[in-house]
Design a protein around this motif. Structure first.
Motif, short mmCIF file in Angstrom:
data_model
loop_
_atom_site.label_atom_id
_atom_site.label_comp_id
_atom_site.label_asym_id
_atom_site.label_seq_id
_atom_site.Cartn_x
_atom_site.Cartn_y
_atom_site.Cartn_z
N HIS C 271 -134.78 -25.80 174.68
CA HIS C 271 -135.22 -26.36 173.38
C HIS C 271 -135.07 -27.88 173.41
O HIS C 271 -134.43 -28.45 172.53
CB HIS C 271 -134.39 -25.76 172.25
N ARG C 274 -136.84 -29.65 170.23
CA ARG C 274 -136.71 -28.96 168.93
C ARG C 274 -136.74 -29.91 167.73
O ARG C 274 -137.54 -29.72 166.82
CB ARG C 274 -135.40 -28.18 168.93
N ALA C 318 -140.63 -24.01 166.62
CA ALA C 318 -139.50 -24.93 166.86
C ALA C 318 -138.18 -24.16 166.80
O ALA C 318 -137.27 -24.40 167.59
CB ALA C 318 -139.51 -26.05 165.80
#
Lengths: 186, 951, 516
Positions: C271, C274, C318
């Motif tokens: 991530h 993100r 996300a």
């Protein structure tokens, strides 16, 4: 394995020129820009393919012509496809340029702005001028108010001073004279 | 329970048809449905049956299941929703005129609302509760906006849906947080083991926002008075008996378990009491009977929320009683106002005079109902108020005082209502006697009498009502029992005080009005209007700033975002490798050609003339082709060379219709910005590619290709890759080319034209194509008679304007055309072992056509390629897609190339592969594109130019 | 049995070839071919979905060339379910277009343009969904884009050409950025096969993968109209004919979202981006819906809500958790259907009311109650009113957002709720002005004219157009009815996405032996 700096630099320069052209208003410059940008990107992909080398052809090449290892065929295939697609899009974009040239009032093929957006932006502009005008009015009004208040305060102080002097002059016993000049009707 | 809900939905669906059939009498059979709900709920409510539950799985993933549970509180609510609902639906049968427009839809929406309300009170799953909660909001929006022609109704409907949905959405977030904290979304389980913690506190606050906005308490109460624009039955049902009670019901549901929570009591008690007093005070000023009742409702709702939210058993008992009483008398009063409005056409109490004598029965009903509202002894309202005072006598003195003051206001506006509606007023003309239809009068009478009857029968009612309050913690002195008369105690004293103060307030009318004007409160309506105006201003500001509408503006934003992201990735990621040896160039020639290419491109960017720009860009394209050759990519170079030539041709065809120079000189500052952005993007792209190339460790897949090409039987790897190994990409590419041809055609051909271009023979004699206006050519005399056929170098030679014909060009065109075509076929066939292929061959053939077109004009082009473009493109696509299909015919994968080695007498051993067929398809498509471009941008543009000049 | 995979691309291609050869002379035959081919694509897509759901990702190496060399087509649950819904939507829109006789512009050109271009658009979309190879994804994009250039400027009117130019230039730029990204990725990883890329990215330094990821996301971001890159959409979509805008709104942006999901789960699982995506989601939601509040034209308003709701999907991507991805996939399916339905209804309104500008519309609830119903239900669906599919999608996202627990995620939850409220407000304003408001000068529909009962000459809407819209509406209601199985399908898809090993194993890319 590393890319050739000159090739990458040439690609980058072409991309720069292409972008400078694409940001123009005239449609034909836009199309030219797209083509130059396409060529630049193709050069960049080529640098990813590694150093220059022998043409990727197996047999039928006279022996001893070129000893270097073969150049990487994968980017070449990708670039070939990209070139053909660029030709297709260029042809269509030029047809659009022709069409907008014929439709447009003047002969130039500039890209015109969106009407609805202009309406909204004008609305916003009017709103901002209204808000600014009102704020200006408010500021003037408050300046006036402050002026009046200061004036009133000055008068009041003058009045009190005059009162004190008067009282200091008269003897305290004289109560019943009309104290109209400091009348409290204000 | 689910069956009952289904019946309601079915009724809602059938209602429009019924109304179309029976007209307004359709409401009578429809009234049976809510009545059925009431009948279903009465027995278990009275004899206190055990709570029944049923549940069916719906969407387990989202914790949403059809879980319904009926307990004493739910039964009472169903009783109210069903009973009052049935009476109101019956009332509608006479309230609307026969030919009222949109009555069918209204009936459907009313029944659907009843269904949603039923679902809401029975729901046991938190999310299911929210589903029905929002549905009631949507249906209330539709019902308020019934006579949609009036702007006030529309505005009120919008305001109602926005405020209640705002509350609803806040509640949804609260419900999810509560569900997550408790680990289950089943309401009964949560209430059995209430979770604690700050998250639950926040969740409760959000849920309270939802409840308070639905029940129109102070901060969110601004939508209810405006909602009086709805037809009276709607006001009676939604805004008195059912929908607004949903908030009170929710507070009643959550109070036993969460009354102890920190956030609960301050919010519920303060806001409830505040609402009761403010709304009561505001009601005294109203001239419209319906608005008076509306503010009365808001005040009563505040009262109920306080009682139900206090969290003690006695207060809850009082709350539930008031809830029942309020449903009865307020619905009755609203219906009375409906009748008055129906009969006299006005609701303004200043113009109603002498109605008391004109409609005695109506007056009686109102007095009974208003008595119950004011809490006069012998009514259910009184029993409720008594219980309320009793509950707070020991505990909270301040709250008690506020309640008494609130009750005083209630008494005052009850009197004001009665005086306003029925008393004789000087100055207003006397109303004559007026007969009201029996069916219209029956519902309010029934409700008013029920208010009194239940008031007298308070004692037997105590059992079912106290069962509802059983869940609350009992506080101190033994449970209070409801009864019609408790004898003279403190509670009675307080009731008397409140009634007296109320009467006093009423009689001192003028003082109250002057006092009102001095304490000016913020009007709820313009709070909402202000909010909406500022929202619109914000929206205008943001959109005006963002959505400029200019293409260069968008491109700049996109490029800057791309540059920003890539730049930050490079700076943050620091993908600098260990100092690997940078390879500057692969040879001096490469550097020189690169410099030339870049110079040409930069010159193109700075050029002012259109033709200048195009030619310089072409030059940079040829430079790139040279770079390809030096890099060791002959196929690539050949394709790039031909593609640049082809695009130059297309450019020239279009440029001749556009002015030579660019009209506007470019503003310096913007131009410098564009160049700066270009440099930034170019730099980042170069940097990214070089850094990526440095970082490669793995063996590129190119290593596998020589072997694969060997297997595919071709020595030119790139060509083999294109037509065999990655033929799927080429298939896509060829369809892009076909699309380009379609696009060019759709853009240029604005009017109908024969698909096959006119041949030279049918060209009208004497029309000189490309005639240069005003140029007197030397051999004008010759143009007259066409020379005998066979003596001209080009078939369509004579159709060309004399001043355009150049003998050298015609000779060259004639000699080279067929050889170039042969060469293009050669390129197609050699692809397997030498640079070539479908694309290259196609473009070469296209260029041959270009030469003939330039030499002999549009009719010459028709002679050179008398074929319909569509057929070329279509056949090409069919061949390419077809070869893909024929793979499986030989039992192998799609697009797999099969080999076939016939021995052709003349040519000797020939290796034919399906990939060649595939390449031939591509060849045809590319020729189709070139021909289409020529016939569209070439011939058609000439024709349109011709007609324009002639026209 | 894996030979089915290329069919959704090949069948429309072949049909387009046949149609171009036919030329505009046989409109009847053109229509029959179009509908049968699209129905065939839909049925193949359904079969693929069933097989992908039961046996895991279905793969085929085109031309029997092993993985990294040749092109691999992969249909896992995500691409299969999106392909199925897209096929259903394109079939309905084709029926609608036939009803509206959009193809009548064809009679003016020597080539039949609309039908073949539409079919090639479907082929491009199918290729993009099924591509297991990054460069083939680019080619799929190009087919789809080229077809959309032709469709958006159909008929060549001044407004369409101006809007088309904006659209084309932005799309060309996005293609160039995508090509640069592919160049960088090939330079770094030496392959373009997505499964092999997923493996090779682990070995590369994090700086390079971050660089590649951001370049890819920029290209997909333009296509998906994420905020800073979304201003072109509301200017270009509304001018095209109704069915064309419906297909664009329904499909093109969702291909960008498909790219986002693929990039964030398969290629760059960490991530890293993100906070950036969360910020983009927030901005897309807010700016989109604020834009919608200011609009006067229904189509432009819907385009702005489109941009706003893209923010929801980016929010889901996300978050990246299994629940969030499942909710995102559900939301994408819902949004494809609803946005297409609303644009088709806008087409009906335009045909019935004469214009889509709210100033000139009015009283449609009386004059055309059917259109009223057809507008109200999807509008409430888009506004997030339960129990319709819009609410279910948002519910999933809110639950995932709250489960995430991060402060930024909570801010996003509040924004999501606020955006849903403002979307509802915008749509209610449309309902008020276009359907309920009866403008005084409306002939024949004003209040007093009613009494004579002189119903205005109702323009009869072609059955095909209404039929197609009703079919799409039924599809969106089916999401609610079949909520359970559909949500569990999206959960299985999400689980599959979060474990790329299954995908990589199905493609089985062989490392090229022997010397480089």
């Amino acid at each position: 394995m590393s890319g050739t700096v000159v090739l990458a630099a040439a690609g980058g320069a072409l991309v720069a020129a292409g972008v400078a052209l694409v940001l123009e208003r005239s449609l034909s410059r836009l199309v030219v820009g797209m083509l130059v940008l396409g060529n630049g990107v193709n050069l960049l992909i080529l640098t990813g393919g590694g150093p220059a080398g022998r043409a990727p052809i197996l047999h039928g090449v006279p022996p001893g012509a070129d000893r270097r290892p073969m150049n990487d065929p994968v980017p070449q295939a990708m670039i070939l496809t990209a070139i053909v697609i660029a030709l297709g899009t260029a042809a269509f974009a030029l047809a659009i340029a022709y069409r907008s040239g014929r439709l447009g009032d003047s002969d130039d093929d500039d890209v015109r702005d969106d009407i609805e957006d202009r309406r909204v932006t004008r609305g916003r502009h009017e709103l901002r001028t209204q808000v600014r005008a009102r704020r200006r009015e408010f500021r003037e009004w408050s300046r006036e108010q402050r002026g009046q208040i200061r004036g009133a305060r000055r008068e009041l102080r003058a009045g009190i001073r005059a009162e004190r002097e008067r009282r200091a002059v008269d003897d305290p016993g004289d109560l019943d004279d009309g104290d109209d000049e400091s009348g409290s009707d204000r | 329970m689910l069956l009952l809900f289904a019946v309601h939905c079915a009724a809602a669906a059938v209602a429009p048809l019924l109304v179309r059939g029976l007209g307004r009498n359709a409401f009578l059979p429809l009234a049976l449905v809510p009545a059925a709900a009431a009948v279903w709920a009465l027995p278990p409510w009275l004899d206190g049956a055990a709570p029944r539950a049923e549940s069916h799985a719906w969407i387990p993933g989202l914790h949403l299941e059809l879980a319904l549970r009926a307990d004493p509180l739910a039964w009472m609510m169903v009783l109210i929703v069903g009973g009052v609902g049935a009476l109101i639906v019956a009332y509608c049968a006479r309230y609307f005129e026969a030919a009222e427009r949109g009555l069918g839809g209204f009936a459907g929406q009313l029944l659907a609302f009843a269904a949603a309300m039923l679902g809401l009170v029975l729901a046991d799953d938190l999310i299911l509760l929210y589903v029905f909660w929002e549905l009631t909001t949507v249906f209330s929006y539709l019902l308020i906006g019934f006579d949609s022609a009036r702007a006030a109704a529309r505005r009120a409907a919008t305001q109602a849906i926005i405020v209640t949905t705002f509350g609803g959405l806040a509640m949804l977030v609260g419900l999810i947080m509560l569900g997550r904290a408790a680990g289950t979304y089943r309401l009964s389980e949560i209430l059995a083991r209430p979770p604690g913690g700050t998250a639950v506190g926040v969740a409760l606050a959000l849920i309270l926002i939802g409840a308070l906005s639905k029940s129109a308490l102070v901060p969110f109460g601004l939508w209810l008075p405006a909602a009086m624009a709805a037809p009276t039955p709607v006001s009676a049902y939604l805004h008195a008996a059912a929908m607004v009670k949903a908030g009170v019901y929710l507070v009643a549901r959550f109070a036993p378990a969460f009354a102890g929570a920190a956030v609960w009591r301050p919010v519920v008690l303060v806001l409830g009491a505040l609402t009761m007093v403010l709304a009561g005070w505001r009601a005294l000023r109203e001239h419209d009977l319906k608005l008076l009742l509306a503010y009365g409702t808001v005040s009563q709702l505040g009262f109920m929320v306080v009682l139900v939210g206090a969290g003690t058993r006695d207060a809850a008992l009082a709350g539930v009683t008031v809830l029942l009483a309020h449903a009865l008398f307020k619905a009755a009063l609203f219906m009375v106002v409906g009748i008055i409005d129906h009969a006299t056409g006005t609701r303004d109490l200043r113009r109603l005079s002498g109605l008391g004598r004109a409609a005695p029965v109506l007056c009686g009903t109102s007095i009974v109902a208003a008595a119950s509202m004011a809490g006069v002894p012998a009514t259910l309202g009184f029993a409720g108020k008594e219980a309320a005072y009793e509950a707070f006598i020991g505990g909270r003195p301040v709250l008690l005082g506020v309640l008494v003051l609130g009750s005083a206001f209630t008494a005052a506006y009850s009197l004001r209502f009665l005086w306003g509606a029925f008393a004789r007023k000087h100055g207003a003309d006397e109303l004559s006697a007026y007969r009201i239809e029996a069916l219209l009068l029956a519902p309010p009478v029934v409700l008013a009498l029920a208010g009194v009857a239940l008031g007298l029968l308070a004692a037997p009612l105590d059992a079912p009502l106290s069962r509802e309050a059983a869940a609350y913690p009992a506080d101190g002195h033994g449970g209070y029992h409801l009864s019609a008369w408790h004898g003279f105690g403190e509670a009675l004293l307080l009731t008397a005080v409140s009634l007296l103060v109320g009467a006093g307030l009423f009689f001192a009318g003028r003082v109250v009005v002057r006092l009102q004007r001095r304490i000016v409160f913020v009007e709820p309506a313009d709070v909402y209007a202000g909010l909406m105006r500022s929202l619109n201003h914000l929206a205008l500001q943001v959109t005006g700033a963002v959505q400029r509408g200019s293409l260069p503006g968008y491109l700049v934003v996109i490029l800057l975002t791309a540059a920003g992201l890539t730049g930050s990735a490079i700076l943050l990621g620091r993908p600098w490798p260990t100092p690997a040896p940078w390879r500057l160039w692969d040879g001096p020639a490469q550097a020189m050609v690169a410099v030339l290419t870049v110079a040409a491109a930069v010159a193109a960017a700075r050029a002012h003339g259109r033709a200048q720009t195009v030619v310089l860009a072409g030059a940079s394209g040829y430079g790139v082709a040279t770079l390809f050759v030096l890099q060791g990519a002959p196929d690539l170079a050949l394709t790039q060379l031909l593609m640049e030539t082809a695009s130059l041709v297309v450019f020239v065809l279009v440029l001749r219709r556009l002015p030579v120079g660019f009209p506007r000189t470019r503003p310096k500052s913007r131009y410098r910005l564009h160049v700066a952005i270009g440099l930034l993007i170019g730099l980042l792209a170069t940097g990214a590619t070089l850094l990526a190339a440095q970082a490669r460790r793995a063996v590129p897949i190119a290593a596998g290709f020589p072997g694969a090409a060997e297997k595919a039987g071709g020595s030119n790897i790139v060509a083999t890759v294109l037509v065999d190994i990655r033929a799927w990409d080429t298939l896509g590419e060829s369809s892009v080319i076909a699309l380009a041809a379609l696009g060019v055609t759709s853009m240029v051909f604005a009017r109908r034209r024969a698909s096959v271009p006119p041949r030279a023979a049918d060209a009208a004699s004497g029309t000189a194509v490309w005639a240069v206006a005003g140029m007197t050519s030397v051999d004008a005399a010759f143009r007259g008679e066409p020379s005998p056929r066979g003596r001209d170098w080009l078939a369509a030679g004579p159709t060309l304007a004399a001043e355009r014909r150049s003998i050298v060009f015609e000779v060259v065109a004639r000699l080279t055309f067929h050889t170039v075509l042969l060469f293009s076929l050669y390129l197609l066939f050699t692809a397997h072992s030498a640079p070539g292929g479908g694309f290259v061959g196609g473009i070469v053939a296209g260029l041959a056509l270009v030469v003939r077109y330039l030499a002999g004009g549009p009719f010459e082009l028709a002679e050179a390629a008398p074929v319909d473009v569509g057929r070329l493109l279509g056949v090409g696509l069919i061949i390419t897609a077809g070869t893909a299909f024929c793979g499986p015919l030989w039992g192998s994968a799609i697009l797999e190339s099969g080999g076939w080695d016939p021995h052709v007498p003349l040519l000797g051993h020939v290796h034919l592969a399906t990939s060649l067929l595939f390449d031939a398809g591509v060849y045809l498509i590319v020729i189709g594109l070139m021909l289409d471009v020529l016939s569209a941008l070439g011939a058609e543009v000439d024709r349109q130019a011709g007609t324009e000049e002639a026209g | 049995m894996n030979q089915l995979l290329p069919l959704p691309v090949l069948m429309p291609l072949l049909a387009a070839g046949v149609k171009i050869t036919l030329g505009p002379r046989h409109p009847g035959l053109q229509r029959v071919i179009s509908v049968t081919v699209l129905a065939a694509v839909l049925s193949v897509a359904v079969v693929l979905l069933v097989r992908a759901d039961r046996f895991g990702p279905q793969t085929v190496q085109v031309g029997a060339w092993p993985a990294p060399l040749g092109v691999t087509l992969v249909a896992d649950r995500l691409s299969a379910v999106m392909l199925t819904v897209s096929a259903a939507v394109t079939l309905c829109v084709m029926v609608y277009a036939i009803g509206q006789d959009v193809a009548d512009a064809d009679r003016r050109t020597p080539l039949s343009v609309f039908h073949p271009t539409y079919l090639l658009l479907v082929a491009g979309v199918a290729d993009a969904f099924l591509a297991g190879d990054l460069f083939n994804l680019f080619v799929g994009f190009e087919i789809m884009l080229m077809a959309s250039y032709v469709l958006i400027t159909l008929g060549g009117t001044a407004a369409r050409v101006r809007a088309g130019t904006t659209y084309i230039m932005v799309a060309l730029l996005s293609s160039m950025l995508f090509l640069i990204a592919i160049g960088v990725i090939y330079a770094a990883a030496g392959t373009v096969n997505m499964a092999q890329l997923a493996e090779r990215f682990q070995a590369l330094p994090s700086g390079i993968t971050l660089l590649a990821e951001l370049m890819l996301l920029t290209a997909f971001g333009i296509k998906a109209a994420v905020f800073p890159l979304s201003m072109w959409l509301p200017d270009s979509y509304p001018t095209a004919p109704a069915p064309v805008t419906a297909v664009f709104a329904g499909l093109l942006t969702k291909i960008g979202i498909y790219g986002f999901i693929r990039a964030e789960t398969l290629l760059f699982p960490g991530h890293a981006t993100r906070p950036l995506l969360l910020a983009a989601a927030l901005l897309s939601m807010v700016v989109g819906v604020l834009g919608a509040l200011v609009q006067v034209d229904i189509k432009r308003l819907l385009s702005f809500t489109l941009v706003s709701h893209i923010g929801y999907m980016i929010f889901g991507v996300a978050l990246g958790s299994a629940a969030a991805l499942a909710a995102t996939v559900f939301y994408v399916l819902h949004h494809i259907t609803i946005q297409t339905t609303l644009f088709l209804v806008a087409g009906l309104i335009e045909r019935r009311g004469g214009s889509t500008s709210l100033h000139r519309l009015g009283g449609l609830a009386r004059t055309a109650p059917l259109i009223g119903l057809l507008f109200f239900v999807p509008a409430m669906n888009l506004g997030g009113v339960p129990p319709l599919s819009g609410f279910l999608g948002k519910l999933g996202l809110l639950q995932a957002g709250l489960a995430d627990g991060g402060a930024f995620a909570d801010v996003l939850v509040v924004t999501a709720v606020g955006t849903s409220l403002l979307t509802l407000y915008a749509l209610v304003k449309v309902w008020n002005q276009a359907f309920w408001r009866v403008p005084a000068e409306m002939p024949g529909t004003s209040a007093e004219a009613e009494d004579e009962g002189a119903a205005p000459p109702s323009v009869r809407l072609p059955a095909a157009m209404v039929g197609a819209t009703v079919a799409l509406l039924a599809l969106s209601l089916a999401y609610t009815a079949a909520g359970g199985p559909l949500v569990s399908l999206t959960e299985r898809a999400a689980a599959e996405l979060l474990s790329p090993a299954g995908y990589i194993q199905a493609v089985r890319p062989q490392e090229p032996g022997g010397p480089s």
